[in-house]
Design a protein around this motif. Structure first.
Motif, short mmCIF file in Angstrom:
data_model
loop_
_atom_site.label_atom_id
_atom_site.label_comp_id
_atom_site.label_asym_id
_atom_site.label_seq_id
_atom_site.Cartn_x
_atom_site.Cartn_y
_atom_site.Cartn_z
N SER A 296 -77.10 25.29 8.87
CA SER A 296 -77.89 24.96 7.68
C SER A 296 -78.66 26.16 7.14
O SER A 296 -79.11 26.13 6.00
N GLN A 297 -78.81 27.19 7.96
CA GLN A 297 -79.52 28.40 7.54
C GLN A 297 -78.58 29.50 7.07
O GLN A 297 -79.02 30.58 6.71
N LYS A 299 -75.28 31.01 4.64
CA LYS A 299 -74.87 30.96 3.25
C LYS A 299 -73.49 30.30 3.11
O LYS A 299 -72.58 30.57 3.90
N PRO A 369 -84.36 30.26 -1.77
CA PRO A 369 -83.60 30.74 -0.63
C PRO A 369 -82.11 30.75 -0.93
O PRO A 369 -81.60 29.93 -1.69
N VAL A 371 -79.45 29.92 0.93
CA VAL A 371 -78.80 29.22 2.04
C VAL A 371 -78.13 27.98 1.48
O VAL A 371 -78.34 27.58 0.35
N SER A 382 -89.15 24.84 3.47
CA SER A 382 -88.24 25.33 4.49
C SER A 382 -88.29 24.42 5.71
O SER A 382 -89.35 24.21 6.29
N ARG A 384 -86.40 25.04 8.41
CA ARG A 384 -85.77 25.79 9.49
C ARG A 384 -86.44 25.51 10.83
O ARG A 384 -85.76 25.20 11.82
N ASN A 387 -85.88 21.88 12.11
CA ASN A 387 -84.50 21.71 12.60
C ASN A 387 -84.33 22.29 14.00
O ASN A 387 -83.70 21.67 14.88
#
Length: 437
Positions: A296-297, A299, A369, A371, A382, A384, A387
């Protein structure tokens, strides 16, 4: 406050500030939330209304237990093809149409279930065929009901209330399952109690339909509650599927979870390997969660995220019914409703804690972002850290469970001892007859 002509008491707002001042919330959002909760809970009650009283239902309708089990399995069969049409309906026709349609399907199905017990109808129509038809109509409503909370939260609730509204509406579904597991055995002491149960379960479905039809007047409020709500209905279905990636991943999670639950249920019924299946699936679910947190982080990883969501649902969501059976096996002779209820309550408490905790861990993004899980909105948060923390908590919990959880199947053992005792008594009786002769 009125302003004199030619004099402004406050500076003229810029474009962004002007939009911010236009955002407004309406008290009717809580009414819509209540309707969705009632509809969600009612549909779940209808789904599993026969599971705790399968024997009595089979006797009443003079059918086999396999036919009674199909009253629950029909939900899973219908969910797979209907889910994709449901996504289109919510995004294209709107929340109001979807809720009214689902409420009518749910109410009509529940009433047909009750009518199926009336003896004045022809034999080929009454009883089980009509019962199954009514159950199928309720099954058609389920995807619309389950997918509505996220849409409702996005359209009607401000940013700081969206997760809470979604959580309340979504958790009403397992609450309905809990009600079914508690109420059905209480009402149906014997097969004569089945008509009363069908009538009671039709009541909340009818109330939800009445409220949705008469009082939900719009799919969205006159003015949006947040920036994202402005564009919630702006994209065509296929393009929206690409942009609204969270909704697609949620749909894949549910669909693959239902499929996995169906397959696991069949496998466990044949093998009785509750512990092994639970441990293996929990390990694979943890791996899928880790994969989701990582990809998920990255590209342009739409396919990888969709695959991780599907696997997470297939291994994680599907283990719920097997884990419920395992809880009964390891806690026997404690009542089934007690063990299932404790797990449900524990899950609800943890859900609230994790939702609040993970929201506190989010950080405002300074810039858009680059991503996969971002649409270029500077106001996005975010996720991140949440998660990663979720993956870590799940991994640690799974390791503890795999290493330290060991149990015997007490219910199966008790049933086996009864069977062996009956066989032993039968053999003794046969020996006595032979010796007499």
């Amino acid at each position: 406050m009125e302003e004199d002509e030619g004099e402004r008491l406050i500076p003229e707002p810029g474009t962004d500030l002007a939009k911010l001042l236009e955002y407004k919330v309406y008290r009717r959002r809580w009414f819509i939330l209540v309707v969705i909760c009632l509809l969600n809970s009612s549909n779940a009650m209808i789904w599993l209304s026969f599971a705790p009283v399968a024997d009595q239902t089979a006797q009443y309708f003079n059918v086999t237990l396999d036919q009674i089990n199909w009253l629950s399995l029909i939900y899973m069969v219908v969910a797979i093809p209907v889910s994709f049409g449901t996504t289109w309906m919510l995004d294209t026709l709107g929340l109001k149409t979807s809720l009214i349609l689902s409420s009518w399907l749910n109410m009509t199905g529940s009433i047909l279930r009750f009518i199926s017990i009336l003896s004045k109808y022809p034999t080929w129509l009454m009883f089980y065929p009509l019962l199954m038809f009514g159950q199928t109509l309720c099954a058609l409503a389920q995807p619309l009901v389950i997918f509505s909370p996220t849409k409702m939260a996005a359209l009607w609730f401000p940013e700081h209330q969206r997760a809470t509204a979604n959580m309340i509406a979504s958790m009403s579904n397992p609450l309905g399952i809990l009600f079914a597991n508690i109420l059905s055995p209480l009402i149906v002491k014997n097969e004569s109690g089945l008509p009363l149960m069908l009538g009671i379960y039709a009541f909340p479905a009818s109330i939800a339909c009445l409220l949705a039809t008469l009082f939900i007047r719009a799919s969205a409020p006159p003015t949006p509650p947040s920036a994202s709500a402005e564009t919630s209905n702006s994209e065509p279905f296929l393009k929206g599927m690409k942009l609204d990636f969270a909704g697609l991943c949620g749909a894949l999670f549910i669909v693959f979870g239902v499929v996995g639950a169906f397959l696991l249920g069949l496998f466990v019924d044949k093998t009785k390997k509750f512990t092994e299946v639970t441990k293996i699936n929990m390990c694979l679910a943890a791996l899928a969660c880790i994969a989701f947190a990582l990809v998920s982080q990255m590209k342009h990883q739409n396919f990888a995220i969709a695959a991780a969501s599907s696997l997470f649902g297939f291994f994680g969501f599907s283990i719920y019914p097997v884990a419920m059976e395992l809880s009964v096996e390891c806690s026997y002779p404690i009542g089934e409703a007690t063990s299932a209820g404790l797990i449900f309550i524990s899950g609800q408490v943890q859900s609230i804690v994790y939702i609040i905790l993970f929201q506190l861990m989010t950080k405002q993004m300074a810039e858009a972002p680059d991503v996969t899980c971002a649409l270029g909105d500077n106001s996005l948060l975010s996720w991140r850290v949440p998660n990663m923390v979720m993956a870590a908590i799940l991994s640690v919990g799974v390791c503890v469970f795999v290493v330290f959880f060991h149990t015997e199947y007490k219910r199966l053992k008790a049933e086996a001892s009864v069977t062996q005792g009956a066989d032993s008594k039968l053999n003794d009786d046969i020996d006595n007859v032979v010796e007499t002769e």
